[in-house]
Design a protein around this motif. Structure first.
Motif, PDB file in Angstrom:
ATOM      1  N   VAL A 151     -24.901  44.098   6.439  1.00 17.89           N
ATOM      2  CA  VAL A 151     -25.484  45.016   5.352  1.00 17.89           C
ATOM      3  C   VAL A 151     -24.745  46.475   5.353  1.00 17.89           C
ATOM      4  O   VAL A 151     -24.330  46.970   6.674  1.00 17.89           O
ATOM      5  N   PHE A 152     -24.660  46.785   4.168  1.00 18.87           N
ATOM      6  CA  PHE A 152     -23.780  48.127   3.907  1.00 18.87           C
ATOM      7  C   PHE A 152     -24.769  48.942   3.021  1.00 18.87           C
ATOM      8  O   PHE A 152     -25.289  48.646   2.183  1.00 18.87           O
ATOM      9  N   GLY A 188     -32.043  50.102  -3.898  1.00 15.64           N
ATOM     10  CA  GLY A 188     -31.918  50.392  -2.186  1.00 15.64           C
ATOM     11  C   GLY A 188     -30.657  50.850  -1.893  1.00 15.64           C
ATOM     12  O   GLY A 188     -30.496  51.251  -0.657  1.00 15.64           O
ATOM     13  N   LYS A 189     -29.732  50.997  -2.838  1.00 12.26           N
ATOM     14  CA  LYS A 189     -28.218  51.049  -2.648  1.00 12.26           C
ATOM     15  C   LYS A 189     -27.627  50.557  -1.232  1.00 12.26           C
ATOM     16  O   LYS A 189     -26.959  50.985  -0.553  1.00 12.26           O
ATOM     17  N   ILE A 244     -14.377  44.249   4.506  1.00 17.42           N
ATOM     18  CA  ILE A 244     -15.401  44.505   3.235  1.00 17.42           C
ATOM     19  C   ILE A 244     -15.679  45.876   2.907  1.00 17.42           C
ATOM     20  O   ILE A 244     -15.781  46.337   1.670  1.00 17.42           O
ATOM     21  N   LEU A 245     -15.903  46.688   3.763  1.00 15.19           N
ATOM     22  CA  LEU A 245     -16.049  48.285   3.676  1.00 15.19           C
ATOM     23  C   LEU A 245     -14.656  48.618   2.722  1.00 15.19           C
ATOM     24  O   LEU A 245     -14.931  49.377   1.549  1.00 15.19           O
ATOM     25  N   GLN A 246     -13.474  48.304   3.013  1.00 11.77           N
ATOM     26  CA  GLN A 246     -12.335  48.881   2.475  1.00 11.77           C
ATOM     27  C   GLN A 246     -12.040  48.289   1.056  1.00 11.77           C
ATOM     28  O   GLN A 246     -11.879  48.909   0.167  1.00 11.77           O
ATOM     29  N   GLU A 279     -20.539  52.452   3.984  1.00 11.29           N
ATOM     30  CA  GLU A 279     -20.835  52.249   5.543  1.00 11.29           C
ATOM     31  C   GLU A 279     -21.597  51.146   5.883  1.00 11.29           C
ATOM     32  O   GLU A 279     -22.607  50.815   4.933  1.00 11.29           O
ATOM     33  N   MET A 280     -21.520  51.069   7.155  1.00 14.78           N
ATOM     34  CA  MET A 280     -22.373  49.936   7.668  1.00 14.78           C
ATOM     35  C   MET A 280     -24.063  50.472   7.743  1.00 14.78           C
ATOM     36  O   MET A 280     -24.124  51.735   7.970  1.00 14.78           O
TER      37      MET A 280
END
Length: 65
Positions: free
Chosen positions: A3-4, A37-38, A51-53, A63-64
């Motif tokens: 979840v991010f 909920g973004k 995934i973040l990248q 962000e996590m």
């Protein structure tokens, strides 16, 4: 399921862009976007940093959760 928290998503185009960014790295990834909920939930073999990248390369702050 990872979840991010993702800032800057405002519309359906944003949902598609984030989904596409992750699935370009892992075509089998399951991506669920909660626009209000973004949050983005991803089920994938990819590590969280990759995934973040991918999300950040689309221009979103992520962000996590």
């Amino acid at each position: 399921m990872q979840v991010f928290n993702v800032q800057g998503m405002t519309c359906g185009h944003c949902v598609k862009a984030v989904t596409r960014a992750v699935q370009e790295q892992d075509p089998q990834a399951r991506v669920e976007v909660d626009l209000a909920g973004k949050q983005v939930r991803v089920q994938s073999e990819l590590g969280s940093e990759r995934i973040l990248q991918a999300i950040r390369e689309e221009g979103y702050q992520a962000e996590m959760a």
